[in-house]
Design a protein around this motif. Sequence first.
Motif, PDB file in Angstrom:
ATOM      1  N   TYR A  34       0.848  -1.190   0.000  1.00 48.92           N
ATOM      2  CA  TYR A  34       0.000   0.000   0.000  1.00 48.92           C
ATOM      3  C   TYR A  34       0.887   1.245   0.000  1.00 48.92           C
ATOM      4  CZ  TYR A  34      -3.628  -3.229   1.639  1.00 48.92           C
ATOM      5  OH  TYR A  34      -4.507  -4.265   1.761  1.00 48.92           O
ATOM      6  N   PRO A  35       0.532   2.258  -0.771  1.00 52.15           N
ATOM      7  CA  PRO A  35       1.238   3.542  -0.639  1.00 52.15           C
ATOM      8  C   PRO A  35       0.896   4.178   0.709  1.00 52.15           C
ATOM      9  CG  PRO A  35      -0.627   3.751  -2.154  1.00 52.15           C
ATOM     10  CD  PRO A  35      -0.521   2.293  -1.798  1.00 52.15           C
ATOM     11  N   VAL A  36       1.857   4.884   1.277  1.00 56.01           N
ATOM     12  CA  VAL A  36       1.664   5.435   2.627  1.00 56.01           C
ATOM     13  C   VAL A  36       1.954   6.933   2.647  1.00 56.01           C
ATOM     14  CG1 VAL A  36       2.444   5.358   5.032  1.00 56.01           C
ATOM     15  CG2 VAL A  36       2.273   3.236   3.709  1.00 56.01           C
ATOM     16  N   ILE A  37       1.033   7.685   3.200  1.00 58.68           N
ATOM     17  CA  ILE A  37       1.264   9.098   3.523  1.00 58.68           C
ATOM     18  C   ILE A  37       1.577   9.140   5.022  1.00 58.68           C
ATOM     19  CG2 ILE A  37       0.256  11.404   3.662  1.00 58.68           C
ATOM     20  CD1 ILE A  37      -1.617  10.586   1.371  1.00 58.68           C
ATOM     21  N   TRP A  38       2.835   9.366   5.353  1.00 57.70           N
ATOM     22  CA  TRP A  38       3.246   9.360   6.770  1.00 57.70           C
ATOM     23  C   TRP A  38       3.794  10.737   7.113  1.00 57.70           C
ATOM     24  CZ3 TRP A  38       7.365   5.566   9.242  1.00 57.70           C
ATOM     25  CH2 TRP A  38       7.410   5.794  10.616  1.00 57.70           C
TER      26      TRP A  38
END
Length: 587
Positions: A92-96
């Motif tokens: 999954y792509p992650v916005i952290w």
Amino acid sequence: MEDKGLNAARRVRIPIGKASAKQMIDAGFYADKTDYISKLFEDEGTYYFFIRPRRFGKSLLLDTIDQIAQGNKELFKVCAIGQQENYAWKKYPVIWLNFSELTSKKASLLEEELQYKLLEISNTYGLHGLKAPSLSTKLGELIHALGGLQKGYEPIPIVLIDEYDSPLISSKKEQYEDVLAVLSSFFKVLKSRQKDCKFIFVTGVTKFHLSGLTSGANSANDISLHEDYAGMLGYTEEDIDNLFLSKNAIINPVLERLNSKKTQEEKYTLIQIKQEVKDYYNGYCFTTDKMVSVYNPDSILRFFYAKDFENFWFNSGSPTILLQQMKQNMHRFNMDWDKCSFSIDKVRFKLVHPSLHEMPLLPLMYQTGYLTMDLDPSHVQDKNNLLYHLRFPNQEVKSALKLILADFVAQAQQEAGKACSISILESLRKEAWVSFLNMIRSDCLAKAGYRFLDRTEKSFQATLYVFLNGAFHATQETHASAERDSGMGRLDIVMEDQYNGQSTVYIVELKVDKPALDALKQIHSKDYSLQYGTYRKKVLIGLTCDATKLNITEAVIQVHQKDDENDFKVMSSKNFTINSDGYFETT
């Protein structure tokens, strides 16, 4: 040959301050929380909100989620999620975003920082920038763009927000509303786009009214008090046994260090160490439904690194918001902190407040980690189940609070002494003893707070000293010191004055619940004043401190004045007691 045990001990590297799952796993100190995390991946579109005290591993938790989202199966092969046959290990792509990295205090600059962070994430995934003009539209654009990634990614990103409350905690009161507006706008977009995300996970220390997160019909799912997630952070007792106490290379150096200065009868056993570690660092309970008690992970790692019992909680710094509230209203903290349990109405405890500066004391103490849930039946007496019961989790935290309060009391007392400096010095120089004693009684000890004086002589001495130190450091002619050495002991308080070329020393001795005359006799019997033979005047002051009234109630003062032949003439002692109105008078 070099000892094998020593070699093993040298190979041990305690990962202090690490927030990387890989570092913790490689070092052998990772407490497996992946079973909790796998539950987060079971649903889609859920907006989680999770608060825990500082130093509890929130950043490590998010790093673990990020590594699992990357499909790093090899890293977690011995963990619970690695043993699950039905977990698919999708990417999954992650916005952290770690909000503690946002340092701007102005709202406009804070918004620019957030936009820059989003652009960095965009570039990481090869999206080459975001064209949307504002923060809220950039966030929406990034979520949409990450949903269309190829390269084996699932079409729904994960959003991780660490320390969401950091910008508000560090903002000044006049900036608070503007910073709040920026954050509210950001979280409103997250709320509106949660259906496009695998899940959103937000962590912080405190909980307050924030549109798009903690308020509104579709506010985030707060799992902070849910029993299913009570052990998601912190070391359990089983973790302590498996990761530390069962490993000779870790526990043996601790035993050796602690026992090095003890007699054979005093030496720690493994069982005793385990119990003392529990007393110091265990006791955190984050559920109201069942007892799930965990250790502070940062304190545990620091203990095994230092190989000694220390107050790591105090030394690692205190929550900014708690210190701010102490500065604004110290008397709020004037409570009986020796109680076993503190009760608060459930509604008031869960109430989300519009500002961090308006949060009630007990919820604030809980959220910052100074109090935890108390489920001990001997403490909890709540037939109608209308209250939450809170307690100190352990010795470390309780002593940390006392140290912080003592520091603030000392600062307040010193400032009070400075404010009274002219009156204090004038009364002493004019030998207006009643006025001097009444100022100590009313402006010093009465304001110290009955919970900050612990009825010991040392406590009274420290409180009086910082007050007089403030008064005597207001000019260059005066000086005050405490615990000064003499040939036969230590003087409680010494004050020196060089007024108008006349050198005067004041020697103060305190006794708790004993006659003031006993204090004066000690000054004489131990020749405390002998070292001040060059002074023109010596004033010996004996004080009685009442452990019940927490104030001075009796005094005796004797003046030694040099005559024309440079010999000390001893004046008759003067005795002072409290009258029916609560003021000193000569007897």
